[in-house]
Design a protein around this motif. Structure first.
Motif, PDB file in Angstrom:
ATOM      1  N   THR A 371       0.860  -1.304   0.080  1.00 55.86           N
ATOM      2  CA  THR A 371       0.023   0.082   0.695  1.00 55.86           C
ATOM      3  C   THR A 371       0.670   1.377   0.024  1.00 55.86           C
ATOM      4  O   THR A 371       1.059   2.093  -0.863  1.00 55.86           O
ATOM      5  CB  THR A 371      -1.131   0.369   0.896  1.00 55.86           C
ATOM      6  N   VAL A 372       2.000   1.536   0.878  1.00 54.01           N
ATOM      7  CA  VAL A 372       2.658   2.740   0.829  1.00 54.01           C
ATOM      8  C   VAL A 372       3.224   2.548  -0.074  1.00 54.01           C
ATOM      9  O   VAL A 372       3.828   3.749  -1.097  1.00 54.01           O
ATOM     10  CB  VAL A 372       3.638   2.188   2.122  1.00 54.01           C
ATOM     11  N   SER A 373       3.886   1.779  -0.660  1.00 49.53           N
ATOM     12  CA  SER A 373       4.581   2.202  -2.245  1.00 49.53           C
ATOM     13  C   SER A 373       3.890   2.639  -3.506  1.00 49.53           C
ATOM     14  O   SER A 373       4.708   3.275  -4.268  1.00 49.53           O
ATOM     15  CB  SER A 373       5.854   0.507  -2.647  1.00 49.53           C
ATOM     16  N   VAL A 374       2.442   2.274  -3.473  1.00 48.48           N
ATOM     17  CA  VAL A 374       2.022   2.737  -4.387  1.00 48.48           C
ATOM     18  C   VAL A 374       1.432   3.809  -4.223  1.00 48.48           C
ATOM     19  O   VAL A 374       0.944   4.276  -5.496  1.00 48.48           O
ATOM     20  CB  VAL A 374       0.285   1.035  -4.506  1.00 48.48           C
ATOM     21  N   THR A 375       0.785   3.705  -3.151  1.00 46.72           N
ATOM     22  CA  THR A 375       0.427   4.972  -3.623  1.00 46.72           C
ATOM     23  C   THR A 375       1.637   6.394  -3.025  1.00 46.72           C
ATOM     24  O   THR A 375       1.338   7.518  -3.663  1.00 46.72           O
ATOM     25  CB  THR A 375      -0.838   4.905  -1.628  1.00 46.72           C
ATOM     26  N   ALA A 376       2.662   5.995  -2.799  1.00 46.28           N
ATOM     27  CA  ALA A 376       3.752   7.170  -2.636  1.00 46.28           C
ATOM     28  C   ALA A 376       4.152   7.020  -4.078  1.00 46.28           C
ATOM     29  O   ALA A 376       4.239   8.449  -4.715  1.00 46.28           O
ATOM     30  CB  ALA A 376       4.784   6.119  -1.508  1.00 46.28           C
ATOM     31  N   SER A 377       3.900   6.171  -4.808  1.00 44.92           N
ATOM     32  CA  SER A 377       4.831   6.829  -6.256  1.00 44.92           C
ATOM     33  C   SER A 377       3.750   7.275  -7.310  1.00 44.92           C
ATOM     34  O   SER A 377       3.849   8.103  -7.764  1.00 44.92           O
ATOM     35  CB  SER A 377       4.716   5.137  -6.910  1.00 44.92           C
ATOM     36  N   GLY A 378       2.034   7.298  -6.809  1.00 43.99           N
ATOM     37  CA  GLY A 378       1.506   7.660  -7.320  1.00 43.99           C
ATOM     38  C   GLY A 378       1.887   9.043  -6.945  1.00 43.99           C
ATOM     39  O   GLY A 378       1.216  10.335  -7.787  1.00 43.99           O
ATOM     40  N   ALA A 379       2.225   9.620  -5.913  1.00 44.85           N
ATOM     41  CA  ALA A 379       1.144  10.840  -5.293  1.00 44.85           C
ATOM     42  C   ALA A 379       2.903  12.079  -5.844  1.00 44.85           C
ATOM     43  O   ALA A 379       2.572  13.076  -5.802  1.00 44.85           O
ATOM     44  CB  ALA A 379       1.763  10.872  -3.572  1.00 44.85           C
ATOM     45  N   LEU A 380       4.234  11.427  -5.538  1.00 46.14           N
ATOM     46  CA  LEU A 380       5.097  12.114  -6.744  1.00 46.14           C
ATOM     47  C   LEU A 380       5.040  12.402  -7.741  1.00 46.14           C
ATOM     48  O   LEU A 380       5.545  12.989  -8.297  1.00 46.14           O
ATOM     49  CB  LEU A 380       6.271  10.618  -5.901  1.00 46.14           C
ATOM     50  N   GLU A 381       4.166  11.506  -8.390  1.00 41.25           N
ATOM     51  CA  GLU A 381       3.720  11.365 -10.113  1.00 41.25           C
ATOM     52  C   GLU A 381       2.852  12.337 -10.280  1.00 41.25           C
ATOM     53  O   GLU A 381       3.359  13.509 -10.917  1.00 41.25           O
ATOM     54  CB  GLU A 381       3.300  10.295 -10.152  1.00 41.25           C
ATOM     55  N   GLY A 382       2.116  12.673  -9.183  1.00 44.29           N
ATOM     56  CA  GLY A 382       0.945  13.806  -9.083  1.00 44.29           C
ATOM     57  C   GLY A 382       1.806  15.301  -9.451  1.00 44.29           C
ATOM     58  O   GLY A 382       1.361  16.167  -9.840  1.00 44.29           O
ATOM     59  N   LEU A 383       2.834  15.314  -8.192  1.00 43.90           N
ATOM     60  CA  LEU A 383       3.655  16.723  -7.655  1.00 43.90           C
ATOM     61  C   LEU A 383       4.807  16.543  -8.982  1.00 43.90           C
ATOM     62  O   LEU A 383       4.633  17.709  -9.087  1.00 43.90           O
ATOM     63  CB  LEU A 383       4.032  16.157  -6.518  1.00 43.90           C
ATOM     64  N   GLY A 384       4.680  16.231  -9.988  1.00 49.18           N
ATOM     65  CA  GLY A 384       5.917  16.398 -11.109  1.00 49.18           C
ATOM     66  C   GLY A 384       7.149  15.328 -10.550  1.00 49.18           C
ATOM     67  O   GLY A 384       8.195  16.001 -11.301  1.00 49.18           O
ATOM     68  N   LYS A 385       6.928  15.069  -9.226  1.00 53.92           N
ATOM     69  CA  LYS A 385       8.410  14.329  -9.701  1.00 53.92           C
ATOM     70  C   LYS A 385       8.618  12.996  -9.399  1.00 53.92           C
ATOM     71  O   LYS A 385       8.829  12.111  -9.029  1.00 53.92           O
ATOM     72  CB  LYS A 385       8.858  13.987  -7.930  1.00 53.92           C
ATOM     73  N   GLY A 386       8.870  12.796 -11.387  1.00 53.75           N
ATOM     74  CA  GLY A 386       8.952  11.516 -11.635  1.00 53.75           C
ATOM     75  C   GLY A 386      10.366  10.581 -10.657  1.00 53.75           C
ATOM     76  O   GLY A 386      10.124   9.195 -10.850  1.00 53.75           O
ATOM     77  N   PRO A 387      11.410  11.098 -11.423  1.00 54.66           N
ATOM     78  CA  PRO A 387      12.902  10.349 -10.569  1.00 54.66           C
ATOM     79  C   PRO A 387      12.357  10.030  -9.480  1.00 54.66           C
ATOM     80  O   PRO A 387      12.764   9.005  -8.585  1.00 54.66           O
ATOM     81  CB  PRO A 387      13.704  11.585 -10.617  1.00 54.66           C
ATOM     82  N   GLN A 388      12.218  10.809  -8.330  1.00 55.16           N
ATOM     83  CA  GLN A 388      11.804   9.790  -6.456  1.00 55.16           C
ATOM     84  C   GLN A 388      10.416   8.381  -6.940  1.00 55.16           C
ATOM     85  O   GLN A 388      10.829   7.664  -6.335  1.00 55.16           O
ATOM     86  CB  GLN A 388      11.014  10.736  -6.350  1.00 55.16           C
ATOM     87  N   SER A 389       9.967   8.483  -7.829  1.00 55.92           N
ATOM     88  CA  SER A 389       8.539   7.221  -7.870  1.00 55.92           C
ATOM     89  C   SER A 389       9.644   6.598  -8.941  1.00 55.92           C
ATOM     90  O   SER A 389       9.120   5.606  -7.799  1.00 55.92           O
ATOM     91  CB  SER A 389       7.707   7.835  -8.611  1.00 55.92           C
ATOM     92  N   LEU A 390      10.576   6.711  -9.201  1.00 54.51           N
ATOM     93  CA  LEU A 390      11.151   5.686 -10.374  1.00 54.51           C
ATOM     94  C   LEU A 390      11.510   5.316  -9.206  1.00 54.51           C
ATOM     95  O   LEU A 390      11.825   3.846  -8.905  1.00 54.51           O
ATOM     96  CB  LEU A 390      12.411   6.198 -11.543  1.00 54.51           C
ATOM     97  N   VAL A 391      12.566   5.515  -8.395  1.00 55.48           N
ATOM     98  CA  VAL A 391      13.569   4.824  -7.195  1.00 55.48           C
ATOM     99  C   VAL A 391      13.254   3.939  -6.184  1.00 55.48           C
ATOM    100  O   VAL A 391      13.045   3.069  -6.098  1.00 55.48           O
ATOM    101  CB  VAL A 391      13.637   6.868  -6.603  1.00 55.48           C
ATOM    102  N   ILE A 392      11.853   4.443  -5.991  1.00 54.75           N
ATOM    103  CA  ILE A 392      10.234   3.653  -5.436  1.00 54.75           C
ATOM    104  C   ILE A 392      10.070   1.798  -6.657  1.00 54.75           C
ATOM    105  O   ILE A 392      10.499   0.712  -5.266  1.00 54.75           O
ATOM    106  CB  ILE A 392       8.996   4.028  -4.891  1.00 54.75           C
ATOM    107  N   SER A 393      10.141   2.293  -7.705  1.00 59.44           N
ATOM    108  CA  SER A 393       9.495   1.330  -8.799  1.00 59.44           C
ATOM    109  C   SER A 393      10.950   0.684  -8.376  1.00 59.44           C
ATOM    110  O   SER A 393      10.738  -0.568  -9.074  1.00 59.44           O
ATOM    111  CB  SER A 393       8.921   1.377  -9.820  1.00 59.44           C
TER     112      SER A 393
END
Length: 454
Positions: A371-393
């Protein structure tokens, strides 16, 4: 259509109104994936094996479509929140143009490389024949897939969730209805086997795109999409890829993971490839509703971030986390109680059913943590912070799980690979929480920030 409601409405009703249409869409989409596999499995276990081997490439094309669409949608939401409508219109127009280019490239490359790709995992001529036949037809619709996904993200970015839901439902329902007709030749339809499954999928995607186009004519969007907004703008064009490319890579990583795990499982028995393919079909039924929450969250969190509403950004994230936690808890319970009937959707072989039952129970131990990984990645993408979301993935689909699966399978055989899933989810959840906490905007203290309705 007024987009200010994303800043003004109470958060919980707003998030639910944005998320529920996406959940319905994602559940029906997951159902069509299950139905597709169910009917293909009735052709033969070789046909299901072929579909499982083609799945990573199919997922890669979808990842490119969705990921780039996420970049388009994020830029539209951020621009609208900041009051820059021209930038939002430029992102929409450029997104559709570049999606067409991506689709043509994906069609040519995927069809040309498929025979060699299949031979990396099997020498069974029947499996290779099924796989190349399915891929040649399904991947011919790549342009349609790319455009449909971009329209979906455009609709979501302006808050028109019901329009996106209607379009996707029409395509998925058409696919579900066409599958048995074209695969088995019911009524006036010819029996096309696995080719019929591919044609049904392609026609469903065409219907989805057609509904999007029809809706834009019947009810114009709050942003205009036209050639006047296609002028070169390197800085804004780069931003589409700054968010879109990491999102696409994040979505493509499961394809690499499946291929890696297939290579580990193949020496044991082909039945484990069937189990892995079946699991990934089943897990879409769980993760797509969670993705529906994330898709509802992205435009809201992006709009409020662009408008400088840091306190709302934090509260939107927390509510999305809670909703996804409930979804994952329900999925865990279902997999623990009914693993055999779930695997039975894809095979009736006793050995496969028994091994699949064990696999589902082990893997489901990590659902709640994810739950944490999925939601955090989506939030970061919505904020335009793609690289941070990529790190989680990367942590979730490559850095942790691949070494864990390799080490554990040598010690425990195929069951070791299933244990690698929940171990990865636990470790990634802890790291994702830390990354997201650092990346979210600083929220004002409760004393200084007026509390808006929930």
């Amino acid at each position: 259509m007024n987009d200010r409601f994303m800043r003004e409405r109470p958060i919980l009703p707003l998030l639910l109104s944005m998320a529920i249409p996406n959940m319905v869409s994602m559940l029906v989409s997951a159902l069509y994936n299950i139905v597709d596999s169910f009917f293909v499995a009735r052709i033969s276990e070789q046909a299901m094996t072929a579909l499982s081997l083609v799945y990573p490439v199919q997922n890669l094309i979808n990842a490119i479509a969705i990921g780039f669409g996420v970049g388009v949608g994020a830029l539209i939401s951020l621009s609208l929140g900041a009051g820059d409508r021209a930038a939002a219109e430029n992102a929409a127009g450029k997104g559709l143009l570049l999606s067409t280019v991506h689709g043509v490239t994906a069609t040519v490359c995927s069809i040309a490389l498929m025979p060699a790709f299949l031979r990396m995992f099997t020498q069974d001529r029947e499996v290779i024949s099924y796989g190349t036949q399915y891929a040649a037809i399904a991947f011919s619709f790549s342009v349609i897939i790319m455009l449909g996904m971009t329209f979906e993200k455009i609709f979501q970015s302006v808050g028109w969730m019901k329009g996106a839901m209607l379009s996707l439902l029409c395509g998925c329902i058409a696919n579900i209805l066409l599958d048995p007709l074209l695969i088995f030749g019911l009524g006036p339809f010819p029996a096309l086997g696995i080719a019929g499954a591919a044609i049904a999928t392609g026609l469903g995607q065409c219907i989805t795109l057609a509904v999007y186009l029809l809706l834009t004519r019947c009810r114009p969007l709050p942003i205009r999409i036209g050639r006047t907004r296609l002028r070169p703008d390197p800085q804004r064009d780069l931003r589409l890829y700054t968010v879109g490319l990491p999102a696409a890579l994040s979505l493509a990583l499961p394809s690499l993971l499946v291929s890696f795990l297939n290579a580990l499982l193949a020496p044991y028995s082909p039945l484990y490839i069937v189990i892995l393919g079946g699991y990934y079909k089943l897990q879409t039924f769980l993760y797509l509703p969670a993705s529906g929450t994330v898709q509802g969250m992205r435009p809201v969190i992006g709009y409020n971030y662009g408008a400088g509403e840091a306190a709302r950004v934090h509260r939107i994230y927390r509510y999305a986390l809670g909703i996804n936690g409930l979804i994952m808890a329900a999925g865990t319970l279902i997999c623990l109680l009914f693993p055999r009937p779930l695997i039975g959707l894809f095979t009736d072989h006793p050995a496969t059913l028994s091994a699949g039952e064990t696999a589902l129970r082990i893997i489901s131990a990590g659902f709640l943590a994810s739950t944490v990984s999925v939601t955090a990645s989506g939030a970061l993408e919505g904020l335009g912070k793609g690289p941070q979301s990529l790190v989680i993935s990367l942590l979730r689909y490559l850095v942790v799980i691949c070494p864990a699966a390799l080490i554990l399978c040598r010690r425990f055989g195929p069951d070791g690979i299933w244990h690698a899933f929940w171990i990865t989810e636990l470790l990634t959840a802890a790291l994702a929480a830390w990354i997201c906490r650092r990346a979210l905007p600083a929220a004002p203290s409760p004393c200084s920030a007026p509390q808006k309705g929930i």
